[in-house]
Design an enzyme around this catalytic site. Sequence first.
Site, mmCIF file in Angstrom:
data_model
loop_
_atom_site.group_PDB
_atom_site.id
_atom_site.type_symbol
_atom_site.label_atom_id
_atom_site.label_comp_id
_atom_site.label_asym_id
_atom_site.label_seq_id
_atom_site.Cartn_x
_atom_site.Cartn_y
_atom_site.Cartn_z
ATOM 1 N N HIS A 220 0.789 -1.235 0.000
ATOM 2 C CA HIS A 220 0.000 0.000 0.000
ATOM 3 C C HIS A 220 0.820 1.284 0.000
ATOM 4 C CE1 HIS A 220 0.812 -0.034 4.372
ATOM 5 N NE2 HIS A 220 0.577 1.261 4.318
HETATM 6 C C1 UD1 Z 1 -2.082 6.017 5.293
HETATM 7 C C2 UD1 Z 1 -0.809 6.543 5.918
HETATM 8 C C3 UD1 Z 1 0.259 5.454 5.923
HETATM 9 C C4 UD1 Z 1 -0.251 4.175 6.559
HETATM 10 C C5 UD1 Z 1 -1.571 3.763 5.930
HETATM 11 C C6 UD1 Z 1 -2.121 2.614 6.706
HETATM 12 C C7 UD1 Z 1 -0.376 8.951 5.559
HETATM 13 C C8 UD1 Z 1 0.429 9.918 4.821
HETATM 14 N N1 UD1 Z 1 -0.270 7.669 5.159
HETATM 15 O O1 UD1 Z 1 -1.790 5.713 3.936
HETATM 16 O O2 UD1 Z 1 1.376 5.901 6.662
HETATM 17 O O3 UD1 Z 1 0.700 3.174 6.378
HETATM 18 O O4 UD1 Z 1 -2.503 4.851 5.990
HETATM 19 O O5 UD1 Z 1 -3.037 1.860 6.003
HETATM 20 O O6 UD1 Z 1 -1.079 9.307 6.473
HETATM 21 N N2 UD1 Z 1 -8.999 5.087 0.652
HETATM 22 C C9 UD1 Z 1 -10.252 4.529 0.527
HETATM 23 N N3 UD1 Z 1 -10.932 4.216 1.664
HETATM 24 C C10 UD1 Z 1 -10.459 4.451 2.906
HETATM 25 C C11 UD1 Z 1 -9.190 5.025 3.027
HETATM 26 C C12 UD1 Z 1 -8.475 5.338 1.886
HETATM 27 O O7 UD1 Z 1 -10.737 4.293 -0.581
HETATM 28 O O8 UD1 Z 1 -11.126 4.123 3.896
HETATM 29 C C13 UD1 Z 1 -8.238 5.384 -0.586
HETATM 30 C C14 UD1 Z 1 -8.497 6.782 -1.120
HETATM 31 O O9 UD1 Z 1 -8.456 6.719 -2.516
HETATM 32 C C15 UD1 Z 1 -7.307 7.554 -0.615
HETATM 33 C C16 UD1 Z 1 -6.209 6.501 -0.641
HETATM 34 O O10 UD1 Z 1 -6.844 5.288 -0.280
HETATM 35 O O11 UD1 Z 1 -7.007 8.676 -1.401
HETATM 36 C C17 UD1 Z 1 -5.073 6.779 0.310
HETATM 37 O O12 UD1 Z 1 -5.551 6.949 1.643
HETATM 38 P P1 UD1 Z 1 -4.711 7.827 2.696
HETATM 39 O O13 UD1 Z 1 -5.325 7.720 4.023
HETATM 40 O O14 UD1 Z 1 -4.483 9.190 2.152
HETATM 41 O O15 UD1 Z 1 -3.311 7.132 2.690
HETATM 42 P P2 UD1 Z 1 -2.922 5.604 2.859
HETATM 43 O O16 UD1 Z 1 -2.267 5.158 1.617
HETATM 44 O O17 UD1 Z 1 -4.077 4.844 3.383
HETATM 45 N N1 UDP Z 2 -3.871 -5.166 8.774
HETATM 46 C C1 UDP Z 2 -5.176 -5.636 8.818
HETATM 47 N N2 UDP Z 2 -5.772 -5.990 7.646
HETATM 48 C C2 UDP Z 2 -5.127 -5.915 6.444
HETATM 49 C C3 UDP Z 2 -3.799 -5.421 6.422
HETATM 50 C C4 UDP Z 2 -3.207 -5.037 7.610
HETATM 51 O O1 UDP Z 2 -5.774 -5.743 9.890
HETATM 52 O O2 UDP Z 2 -5.735 -6.264 5.422
HETATM 53 C C5 UDP Z 2 -3.239 -4.793 10.042
HETATM 54 C C6 UDP Z 2 -1.916 -5.476 10.278
HETATM 55 O O3 UDP Z 2 -2.122 -6.740 10.873
HETATM 56 C C7 UDP Z 2 -1.208 -4.480 11.177
HETATM 57 C C8 UDP Z 2 -1.713 -3.143 10.677
HETATM 58 O O4 UDP Z 2 -2.927 -3.420 9.971
HETATM 59 O O5 UDP Z 2 -1.599 -4.675 12.522
HETATM 60 C C9 UDP Z 2 -0.727 -2.509 9.741
HETATM 61 O O6 UDP Z 2 -1.345 -1.428 9.107
HETATM 62 P P1 UDP Z 2 -0.993 -0.975 7.633
HETATM 63 O O7 UDP Z 2 -0.270 -2.044 6.910
HETATM 64 O O8 UDP Z 2 -2.260 -0.452 7.041
HETATM 65 O O9 UDP Z 2 -0.077 0.307 7.889
HETATM 66 P P2 UDP Z 2 1.436 0.525 8.353
HETATM 67 O O10 UDP Z 2 1.724 -0.356 9.494
HETATM 68 O O11 UDP Z 2 2.301 0.266 7.167
HETATM 69 O O12 UDP Z 2 1.472 1.972 8.688
#
Ligand code: UD1
Ligand code: UDP
Length: 393
Positions: A220
């Site tokens: 991601h």
């Molecule tokens: C964010 C965090 C990242 C973390 C990740 C965990 C920042 C800069 N990044 O990244 O550090 O590892 O969360 O999962 O804060 N979207 C949906 N539905 C949702 C959420 C997101 O469709 O419920 C889609 C949208 O198109 C959005 C994109 O995902 O623009 C990115 O979401 P965003 O929260 O901006 O960043 P993540 O990649 O999720």
């Molecule tokens: N996780 C989850 N479902 C998923 C992927 C990740 O519950 O489909 C959990 C995972 O077990 C861990 C946390 O989400 O506890 C990690 O979050 P993510 O990978 O979204 O973000 P990051 O840790 O890279 O910020």
Amino acid sequence: MPFTIFTIVGARPQFIKAAAVSRAIRNLYSSDLTEFIVHTGQHYDSGMSDVFFEELEIPKPAFHLHVGSASHGAQTASMMTALETLFLNEKPDLVLVYGDTNSTLAGALSASKIQIPVVHVEAGLRSFNKAMPEEINRILTDHVSTLLFTPTQTGVENLKREGFGQTENTQVDANHPLVVHSGDVMYDNALYFRKLAEEKANDWFRTLGADNGFILATIHRNANTDDPNRLKSLLTGLSNASKYLNQPVFLPLHPRTLKMIQQFGESDAFFTDLASRNIRILPPASYLQMVLLEARCTFIMTDSGGVQKEAYFYRKPCLVLRPETEWVELVQSGAAILVDADEKRMQEAVAFFSNQEYPAPDGFYGDGKSAEFICGEILQMLKSQKDSANCGT
Ligand code: UD1
Ligand code: UDP
């Protein structure tokens, strides 16, 4: 009167981390600390948000900002606008933030500018790569925090290099921040939820037909999702590993990555035909589902920070799909190998791990009681700040 803590969460890993500290407050500190959860709305799909509140016994958000998705600046700004008003109205004794997302930074900046102490859980981590938005969020959050809890000793060393000197609990305030090595609250959760996962997610797991072994992958990071060449290379590497190990790849997919695969698939058939490469896309897993996937797979391949560590908790070889990691002890010990988005390095790492025992010793992330320790330290700081304020009046 108990002290009031406002806990800022917004993204999936923060719900999970907050579960551990909320549990400790509820079980051990409820007469001294009252927690209010503030959900920024950064993640909003039910599989990215609600499911964690339902499964992990996290208190329902007392406040929900509903900011949704936007560019970094716009998203952080709308969180800050709402948080500042909230903090001014409600006057919490402190604000607690987790990790390195835009929700973390918004919480830390809004609180620190109006002199509310900020506590940062998962402080001190550095990838030394400012192309990662998370690296910027971490550095800025650490530098406006009053109490910084590092999950690892490396975190303490990183902060010392940036000028954080104090490690004794004397006067603690925004100008005299305290760095404390607490261990990692995600390890607390790995121990606490394992049995529950076996009870609650096993029926779901059986529907996957995964009895003969499988590879678990997550992707991601923006660097991996937004560049079609990198994403294609990663998926090819996963497919090669599947062939080599004769096992399917399960890929619970972040909505960001799903959107990009669908978008690239409009002009490139590679992205529309992943099933023929033995890559099975799943919806985002719940935490308890994820625990079973991690505990029962043969390999983990991920660009997630949290999943890298969970691979170690469940003693699974891990390929880190990034050029670097802030969890350096995993790589140094041989528990994980950095492969970036490089098919050849992925292949070599799979072959290497296939021929050796799991290499890393236990103990990098504490004793499973980090959240309790963190609550104790928070209470001590709040009491001593109250005592000094009373002496001054
Ligand atoms: C964010 C965090 C990242 C973390 C990740 C965990 C920042 C800069 N990044 O990244 O550090 O590892 O969360 O999962 O804060 N979207 C949906 N539905 C949702 C959420 C997101 O469709 O419920 C889609 C949208 O198109 C959005 C994109 O995902 O623009 C990115 O979401 P965003 O929260 O901006 O960043 P993540 O990649 O999720
Ligand atoms: N996780 C989850 N479902 C998923 C992927 C990740 O519950 O489909 C959990 C995972 O077990 C861990 C946390 O989400 O506890 C990690 O979050 P993510 O990978 O979204 O973000 P990051 O840790 O890279 O910020």
